[in-house]
Write a protein that holds these residues in place. Structure first.
Motif, PDB file in Angstrom:
ATOM      1  N   ILE A   1       0.847  -1.103   0.186  1.00 18.81           N
ATOM      2  CA  ILE A   1       0.165   0.062  -0.042  1.00 18.81           C
ATOM      3  C   ILE A   1       0.898   1.262   0.020  1.00 18.81           C
ATOM      4  N   PRO A   2       0.689   2.275  -0.908  1.00 17.81           N
ATOM      5  CA  PRO A   2       1.404   3.610  -0.836  1.00 17.81           C
ATOM      6  C   PRO A   2       1.727   4.039   0.644  1.00 17.81           C
ATOM      7  N   HIS A   3       2.637   4.572   0.806  1.00 24.78           N
ATOM      8  CA  HIS A   3       2.910   5.027   2.215  1.00 24.78           C
ATOM      9  C   HIS A   3       2.105   6.012   2.862  1.00 24.78           C
ATOM     10  N   ASP A   4       1.540   7.167   2.379  1.00 30.62           N
ATOM     11  CA  ASP A   4       0.563   7.818   3.132  1.00 30.62           C
ATOM     12  C   ASP A   4      -0.906   7.214   3.215  1.00 30.62           C
ATOM     13  N   SER A   5      -1.302   6.435   2.193  1.00 28.01           N
ATOM     14  CA  SER A   5      -2.353   5.574   2.340  1.00 28.01           C
ATOM     15  C   SER A   5      -2.360   4.781   3.649  1.00 28.01           C
ATOM     16  N   ARG A   6      -1.118   4.251   3.901  1.00 27.52           N
ATOM     17  CA  ARG A   6      -1.025   3.264   4.906  1.00 27.52           C
ATOM     18  C   ARG A   6      -1.297   3.977   6.150  1.00 27.52           C
ATOM     19  N   TYR A   7      -0.865   5.120   6.475  1.00 33.32           N
ATOM     20  CA  TYR A   7      -1.069   5.815   7.531  1.00 33.32           C
ATOM     21  C   TYR A   7      -2.615   6.409   7.648  1.00 33.32           C
ATOM     22  N   GLU A   8      -3.045   6.504   6.444  1.00 35.94           N
ATOM     23  CA  GLU A   8      -4.631   6.990   6.695  1.00 35.94           C
ATOM     24  C   GLU A   8      -5.455   5.866   6.958  1.00 35.94           C
ATOM     25  N   MET A   9      -5.021   4.625   6.613  1.00 32.96           N
ATOM     26  CA  MET A   9      -5.833   3.477   7.036  1.00 32.96           C
ATOM     27  C   MET A   9      -5.541   3.020   8.506  1.00 32.96           C
ATOM     28  N   ALA A  10      -4.368   3.285   8.852  1.00 35.01           N
ATOM     29  CA  ALA A  10      -3.986   3.025  10.444  1.00 35.01           C
ATOM     30  C   ALA A  10      -4.619   4.077  11.210  1.00 35.01           C
ATOM     31  N   ASP A  11      -4.815   5.129  10.846  1.00 34.85           N
ATOM     32  CA  ASP A  11      -5.614   6.297  11.604  1.00 34.85           C
ATOM     33  C   ASP A  11      -7.010   5.901  11.749  1.00 34.85           C
ATOM     34  N   GLU A  12      -7.565   5.261  10.687  1.00 32.61           N
ATOM     35  CA  GLU A  12      -9.218   4.718  10.874  1.00 32.61           C
ATOM     36  C   GLU A  12      -8.953   3.640  11.871  1.00 32.61           C
ATOM     37  N   PHE A  13      -8.079   2.540  11.484  1.00 35.15           N
ATOM     38  CA  PHE A  13      -8.174   1.480  12.384  1.00 35.15           C
ATOM     39  C   PHE A  13      -7.910   1.853  14.004  1.00 35.15           C
ATOM     40  N   THR A  14      -7.098   2.910  14.062  1.00 35.63           N
ATOM     41  CA  THR A  14      -6.743   3.120  15.671  1.00 35.63           C
ATOM     42  C   THR A  14      -7.829   4.045  16.407  1.00 35.63           C
ATOM     43  N   CYS A  15      -8.583   4.832  15.339  1.00 34.89           N
ATOM     44  CA  CYS A  15      -9.658   5.420  15.912  1.00 34.89           C
ATOM     45  C   CYS A  15     -10.873   4.369  16.201  1.00 34.89           C
TER      46      CYS A  15
END
Length: 385
Positions: free
Chosen positions: A164-178
């Motif tokens: 997964i592209p770098h910034d998209s990974r963190y967007e997904m991780a943010d949703e996961f953690t929220c």
């Protein structure tokens, strides 16, 4: 998500929580467990270091007896032969989540941090929220998760998925953690839908005594640091100037100040840990000789693979780290007598580090020597209570 994010309170806000107690230390001490073969040093110099559970449990109990605040486990998903190493470097590795779960009932006070790639495999936020709540309950609030997204394309391939592209990974991780934080905080069933996951009448118990488990993030990029500022109690950093301690100490103050500003902008007090590899002997000269012996026995194929790994991935944290120092390892390297080591740790504190997550080459004897010689000096200097 279809409602404003409502995070759970940090366990740092509860005076009796293990995290709050650790944060009372002027300089937190952590141990970076060698739960993968070879630890951080692809060197053939003889040593005791082992990836096996009993060895790491003994290290954790020793660290706890010495007053260390936390231990930390690395996660990796590597195919066989990845490093091409005659030493079979990192061919064997324990899963840190399972490892610290087992350790939680064999220890009493020390904080236990698991690294977890939340975007690999079939993870759902509800899974990790439930498993984390359970382990938080079993450990008495001593469990935490280092949330990582995975920079190595070969790891994602093991799960049959493209990187997964770098910034998209963190967007997904943010949703996961929220989602996880909302599940930990919710007092009733939760229904919510995001871009990547959804919940329908979901609920997690038991509830933590201290609001939620401890959240950690290893970050260096803009997206990663923004994620850490939003969620993490502790940010695990890599020196932006490489492993040379003198160069690191020049770069770290501004770098760490920027991370903490991100947290304050969101009303959060971020704490920063860095990983020094400590090579300590009775004199500076003896320590340097020990370092040279470790480096001189380097597995060249493993070093080549390490540099290829960092060079081919989209990690933002290792660009300044050179090949010559990888035989010994560490985010920064501290080499010297007990007095020199203590002074360098004081320098890291002065640069803004709230704690250190220490690695050694020969873990058991080197940890014992640290406890006998460096720890008393840190107490005299006021860095440990």
């Amino acid at each position: 998500m279809n409602a404003p994010f409502k995070p759970a309170a940090s366990p740092a806000g509860f005076a009796e929580s293990p995290l709050a107690q650790a944060l009372r230390q002027p300089l937190m001490l952590g141990l970076f467990l060698p739960i993968q073969k070879g630890g951080w040093s692809p060197s053939a110099l003889p040593r005791t270091t082992s990836w096996e559970f009993d060895y790491n449990l003994d290290l954790t109990r020793t660290a706890e007896a010495l007053g260390f605040d936390l231990v930390f486990g690395l996660s990796q998903w590597m195919p066989k032969g990845y490093y091409g190493s005659a030493l079979e470097y990192r061919e064997d590795s324990l899963d840190p989540f399972i490892t610290v779960a087992a350790m939680s009932r064999a220890t009493e006070r020390i904080i236990l941090i698991s690294t977890i790639h939340v975007l690999y495999g079939p993870w759902h936020p509800l899974h990790l929220a439930k498993f984390g709540a359970t382990l938080d309950h079993i450990s008495g609030g001593r469990w935490g998760v280092n949330i990582v997204t995975g920079f190595e394309p070969g790891e994602a391939q093991m799960f049959g998925k493209p990187q997964i592209p770098h910034d998209s990974r963190y967007e997904m991780a943010d949703e996961f953690t929220c989602f996880m934080e909302e599940l930990w905080a919710a007092q009733d069933n939760l229904t919510s839908e995001g871009r990547h996951w959804k919940l329908d009448n979901a609920f997690v118990s038991p509830k933590s005594r201290f609001a939620r488990p401890i959240l950690v993030n290893a970050a260096g990029s803009e997206a990663g640091l923004s994620f850490a500022a939003r969620h993490s109690d502790i940010v695990f950093i890599t020196s932006p100037a490489g492993a040379d301690i003198d160069k690191a100490l020049v770069a770290l103050p501004d770098y760490i100040a920027g991370i903490k500003r991100r947290g304050r902008a969101l009303g959060r007090d971020l704490k920063v840990l860095i990983n020094p590899m400590i090579v300590c002997k009775a004199t500076d000269a003896e320590a340097q000789q020990y370092y040279d012996d470790i480096a001189g026995a380097a597995d060249e194929a493993a070093l080549d693979a390490i540099m290829r790994r960092y060079g081919s991935a989209d990690t933002k944290t290792w660009g300044a780290h050179d090949r010559a120092r990888r035989a010994v390892g560490g985010n920064v390297q501290i080499i010297g007598s007990p007095e020199t080591v203590a002074n360098r740790l004081a320098d890291l504190k002065a640069a803004g580090c709230d704690g250190v997550q220490i690695a050694f080459f020969d873990f058991a004897p080197d940890l014992a020597y640290f406890g006998e010689t460096v720890l008393p000096a840190l107490k005299t200097m006021g860095l440990r209570l």
